[in-house]
Motif scaffolding. Sequence first.
Motif, PDB file in Angstrom:
ATOM      1  N   SER A  53       0.827  -1.205   0.000  1.00 48.58           N
ATOM      2  CA  SER A  53       0.000   0.000   0.000  1.00 48.58           C
ATOM      3  C   SER A  53       0.863   1.258   0.000  1.00 48.58           C
ATOM      4  O   SER A  53       1.841   1.349   0.745  1.00 48.58           O
ATOM      5  CB  SER A  53      -0.926   0.020   1.227  1.00 48.58           C
ATOM      6  N   SER A  54       0.456   2.217  -0.815  1.00 51.05           N
ATOM      7  CA  SER A  54       1.147   3.508  -0.834  1.00 51.05           C
ATOM      8  C   SER A  54       0.330   4.578  -0.108  1.00 51.05           C
ATOM      9  O   SER A  54       0.722   5.744  -0.078  1.00 51.05           O
ATOM     10  CB  SER A  54       1.407   3.952  -2.284  1.00 51.05           C
ATOM     11  N   ARG A  55      -0.809   4.158   0.478  1.00 45.93           N
ATOM     12  CA  ARG A  55      -1.640   5.120   1.209  1.00 45.93           C
ATOM     13  C   ARG A  55      -0.902   5.597   2.452  1.00 45.93           C
ATOM     14  O   ARG A  55      -0.402   4.796   3.251  1.00 45.93           O
ATOM     15  CB  ARG A  55      -2.973   4.500   1.618  1.00 45.93           C
ATOM     16  N   ARG A  56      -0.854   6.913   2.620  1.00 44.52           N
ATOM     17  CA  ARG A  56      -0.147   7.500   3.763  1.00 44.52           C
ATOM     18  C   ARG A  56      -0.743   7.050   5.089  1.00 44.52           C
ATOM     19  O   ARG A  56      -0.021   6.759   6.051  1.00 44.52           O
ATOM     20  CB  ARG A  56      -0.191   9.021   3.658  1.00 44.52           C
ATOM     21  N   ILE A  57      -2.077   6.960   5.161  1.00 47.27           N
ATOM     22  CA  ILE A  57      -2.733   6.583   6.410  1.00 47.27           C
ATOM     23  C   ILE A  57      -2.370   5.155   6.808  1.00 47.27           C
ATOM     24  O   ILE A  57      -2.146   4.868   7.988  1.00 47.27           O
ATOM     25  CB  ILE A  57      -4.269   6.748   6.300  1.00 47.27           C
ATOM     26  N   HIS A  58      -2.262   4.253   5.846  1.00 46.33           N
ATOM     27  CA  HIS A  58      -1.884   2.868   6.158  1.00 46.33           C
ATOM     28  C   HIS A  58      -0.467   2.809   6.727  1.00 46.33           C
ATOM     29  O   HIS A  58      -0.211   2.125   7.717  1.00 46.33           O
ATOM     30  CB  HIS A  58      -1.972   1.995   4.912  1.00 46.33           C
ATOM     31  N   ARG A  59       0.444   3.517   6.090  1.00 52.24           N
ATOM     32  CA  ARG A  59       1.836   3.500   6.542  1.00 52.24           C
ATOM     33  C   ARG A  59       2.000   4.192   7.891  1.00 52.24           C
ATOM     34  O   ARG A  59       2.785   3.758   8.737  1.00 52.24           O
ATOM     35  CB  ARG A  59       2.728   4.147   5.482  1.00 52.24           C
ATOM     36  N   LYS A  60       1.251   5.254   8.093  1.00 53.97           N
ATOM     37  CA  LYS A  60       1.302   5.968   9.373  1.00 53.97           C
ATOM     38  C   LYS A  60       0.789   5.082  10.505  1.00 53.97           C
ATOM     39  O   LYS A  60       1.389   5.020  11.583  1.00 53.97           O
ATOM     40  CB  LYS A  60       0.465   7.243   9.285  1.00 53.97           C
ATOM     41  N   ILE A  61      -0.294   4.374  10.241  1.00 50.41           N
ATOM     42  CA  ILE A  61      -0.883   3.507  11.258  1.00 50.41           C
ATOM     43  C   ILE A  61       0.055   2.360  11.613  1.00 50.41           C
ATOM     44  O   ILE A  61       0.299   2.081  12.790  1.00 50.41           O
ATOM     45  CB  ILE A  61      -2.246   2.958  10.777  1.00 50.41           C
ATOM     46  N   ILE A  62       0.582   1.660  10.616  1.00 45.85           N
ATOM     47  CA  ILE A  62       1.412   0.494  10.910  1.00 45.85           C
ATOM     48  C   ILE A  62       2.708   0.900  11.606  1.00 45.85           C
ATOM     49  O   ILE A  62       3.205   0.179  12.487  1.00 45.85           O
ATOM     50  CB  ILE A  62       1.714  -0.337   9.636  1.00 45.85           C
ATOM     51  N   LYS A  63       3.251   2.070  11.270  1.00 46.05           N
ATOM     52  CA  LYS A  63       4.447   2.553  11.957  1.00 46.05           C
ATOM     53  C   LYS A  63       4.127   2.842  13.420  1.00 46.05           C
ATOM     54  O   LYS A  63       4.915   2.532  14.322  1.00 46.05           O
ATOM     55  CB  LYS A  63       4.994   3.809  11.280  1.00 46.05           C
ATOM     56  N   ASP A  64       2.963   3.434  13.658  1.00 44.50           N
ATOM     57  CA  ASP A  64       2.556   3.732  15.025  1.00 44.50           C
ATOM     58  C   ASP A  64       2.353   2.443  15.821  1.00 44.50           C
ATOM     59  O   ASP A  64       2.751   2.355  16.985  1.00 44.50           O
ATOM     60  CB  ASP A  64       1.264   4.552  15.012  1.00 44.50           C
ATOM     61  N   VAL A  65       1.747   1.443  15.198  1.00 44.51           N
ATOM     62  CA  VAL A  65       1.547   0.154  15.870  1.00 44.51           C
ATOM     63  C   VAL A  65       2.886  -0.482  16.232  1.00 44.51           C
ATOM     64  O   VAL A  65       3.078  -0.984  17.346  1.00 44.51           O
ATOM     65  CB  VAL A  65       0.730  -0.811  14.988  1.00 44.51           C
ATOM     66  N   LEU A  66       3.830  -0.448  15.293  1.00 44.27           N
ATOM     67  CA  LEU A  66       5.154  -1.011  15.553  1.00 44.27           C
ATOM     68  C   LEU A  66       5.857  -0.255  16.677  1.00 44.27           C
ATOM     69  O   LEU A  66       6.416  -0.869  17.602  1.00 44.27           O
ATOM     70  CB  LEU A  66       6.008  -0.977  14.283  1.00 44.27           C
ATOM     71  N   ASP A  67       5.832   1.070  16.630  1.00 46.32           N
ATOM     72  CA  ASP A  67       6.482   1.882  17.665  1.00 46.32           C
ATOM     73  C   ASP A  67       5.859   1.614  19.036  1.00 46.32           C
ATOM     74  O   ASP A  67       6.568   1.455  20.036  1.00 46.32           O
ATOM     75  CB  ASP A  67       6.365   3.367  17.330  1.00 46.32           C
ATOM     76  N   ARG A  68       4.537   1.560  19.096  1.00 48.47           N
ATOM     77  CA  ARG A  68       3.848   1.311  20.366  1.00 48.47           C
ATOM     78  C   ARG A  68       4.140  -0.101  20.884  1.00 48.47           C
ATOM     79  O   ARG A  68       4.265  -0.324  22.095  1.00 48.47           O
ATOM     80  CB  ARG A  68       2.341   1.492  20.197  1.00 48.47           C
ATOM     81  N   SER A  69       4.252  -1.047  19.960  1.00 48.48           N
ATOM     82  CA  SER A  69       4.528  -2.430  20.351  1.00 48.48           C
ATOM     83  C   SER A  69       5.912  -2.553  20.983  1.00 48.48           C
ATOM     84  O   SER A  69       6.081  -3.207  22.018  1.00 48.48           O
ATOM     85  CB  SER A  69       4.434  -3.350  19.133  1.00 48.48           C
ATOM     86  N   ILE A  70       6.899  -1.931  20.353  1.00 47.61           N
ATOM     87  CA  ILE A  70       8.262  -1.963  20.890  1.00 47.61           C
ATOM     88  C   ILE A  70       8.315  -1.283  22.250  1.00 47.61           C
ATOM     89  O   ILE A  70       8.958  -1.770  23.190  1.00 47.61           O
ATOM     90  CB  ILE A  70       9.243  -1.309  19.900  1.00 47.61           C
ATOM     91  N   GLU A  71       7.601  -0.166  22.383  1.00 44.36           N
ATOM     92  CA  GLU A  71       7.575   0.562  23.650  1.00 44.36           C
ATOM     93  C   GLU A  71       6.894  -0.280  24.739  1.00 44.36           C
ATOM     94  O   GLU A  71       7.373  -0.334  25.876  1.00 44.36           O
ATOM     95  CB  GLU A  71       6.830   1.886  23.473  1.00 44.36           C
ATOM     96  N   LYS A  72       5.802  -0.941  24.397  1.00 42.71           N
ATOM     97  CA  LYS A  72       5.113  -1.777  25.378  1.00 42.71           C
ATOM     98  C   LYS A  72       5.992  -2.959  25.788  1.00 42.71           C
ATOM     99  O   LYS A  72       6.016  -3.342  26.963  1.00 42.71           O
ATOM    100  CB  LYS A  72       3.781  -2.284  24.814  1.00 42.71           C
ATOM    101  N   TYR A  73       6.701  -3.536  24.823  1.00 44.26           N
ATOM    102  CA  TYR A  73       7.605  -4.640  25.130  1.00 44.26           C
ATOM    103  C   TYR A  73       8.678  -4.178  26.120  1.00 44.26           C
ATOM    104  O   TYR A  73       8.978  -4.878  27.097  1.00 44.26           O
ATOM    105  CB  TYR A  73       8.251  -5.158  23.849  1.00 44.26           C
ATOM    106  N   LYS A  74       9.248  -3.009  25.901  1.00 44.42           N
ATOM    107  CA  LYS A  74      10.281  -2.482  26.795  1.00 44.42           C
ATOM    108  C   LYS A  74       9.726  -2.233  28.181  1.00 44.42           C
ATOM    109  O   LYS A  74      10.389  -2.508  29.198  1.00 44.42           O
ATOM    110  CB  LYS A  74      10.862  -1.192  26.209  1.00 44.42           C
ATOM    111  N   GLN A  75       8.506  -1.689  28.241  1.00 42.59           N
ATOM    112  CA  GLN A  75       7.884  -1.413  29.533  1.00 42.59           C
ATOM    113  C   GLN A  75       7.633  -2.686  30.333  1.00 42.59           C
ATOM    114  O   GLN A  75       7.826  -2.723  31.549  1.00 42.59           O
ATOM    115  CB  GLN A  75       6.565  -0.665  29.319  1.00 42.59           C
ATOM    116  N   ASN A  76       7.198  -3.738  29.632  1.00 46.55           N
ATOM    117  CA  ASN A  76       6.823  -4.977  30.322  1.00 46.55           C
ATOM    118  C   ASN A  76       8.010  -5.896  30.614  1.00 46.55           C
ATOM    119  O   ASN A  76       8.016  -6.613  31.607  1.00 46.55           O
ATOM    120  CB  ASN A  76       5.794  -5.748  29.491  1.00 46.55           C
ATOM    121  N   TYR A  77       9.014  -5.877  29.691  1.00 40.22           N
ATOM    122  CA  TYR A  77      10.075  -6.870  29.791  1.00 40.22           C
ATOM    123  C   TYR A  77      11.493  -6.278  29.852  1.00 40.22           C
ATOM    124  O   TYR A  77      12.460  -7.019  29.990  1.00 40.22           O
ATOM    125  CB  TYR A  77       9.991  -7.859  28.617  1.00 40.22           C
TER     126      TYR A  77
END
Length: 215
Positions: free
Chosen positions: A190-214
């Motif tokens: 997908s070249s849609r900006r909203i799709h790329r923005k969302i998935i980047k945010d999900v990845l960033d939040r996931s890494i941050e949550k992993y660091k917080q928990n583990y």
Amino acid sequence: MMVKYLDTIVKVIKKLGFNKWVYGETIAISYKDYSIGSIMPLGVLFNGQLLYARIYKGSSMYTSVMDLGYSNISINICNDPILFYYAIFNKDVLMDKVVYSNGFPHIRTCDAYIATKVSRIDRYRDYIMVYMVPVNAVIKRKQPRVYNRAAFAIIEALVYYTKLQYVSKDLASKYIEMIKFFTNIVYRSSSRRIHRKIIKDVLDRSIEKYKQNYG
């Protein structure tokens, strides 16, 4: 008459693809009358009579069902990954998209919805298993849409994100790798900006949550 009506609902649920082997990824709304208790993604199974789902302790849905007595749940079937994103990270935006039909709340742009009433709750240490009797089922979009890899990948990444805090460190690490994998799929498909923005945010939040928990 009631049995015939229930048979019709069951046929609609099966047509939507629900079964007891594979979780159907939905957006659920707990409610009583015109008061909404919670809105969040929910994986749902169907045994031929009842819909059922695992709801983890600490989630807004758990609180609304167990502590506040919201005994009705609207199961929304959506193919739009943006709606799933809002259901986790921006619930207020999604709440503005909720409408009522014959007393049943549903997301205005969803493809279908099933109104249910909670009939049984089995308690476990970290979650509850909620069994729901379907009372109505409506298919709103009859025109099928083309398969979208980006939409699939975003929804899958969001599902993995919601499970991060409930699994072991090793499994959480594997979930992070899966989220990275789905991030690559989105960027490739997908070249849609909203799709790329969302998935980047999900990845960033996931890494941050992993660091917080583990750590």
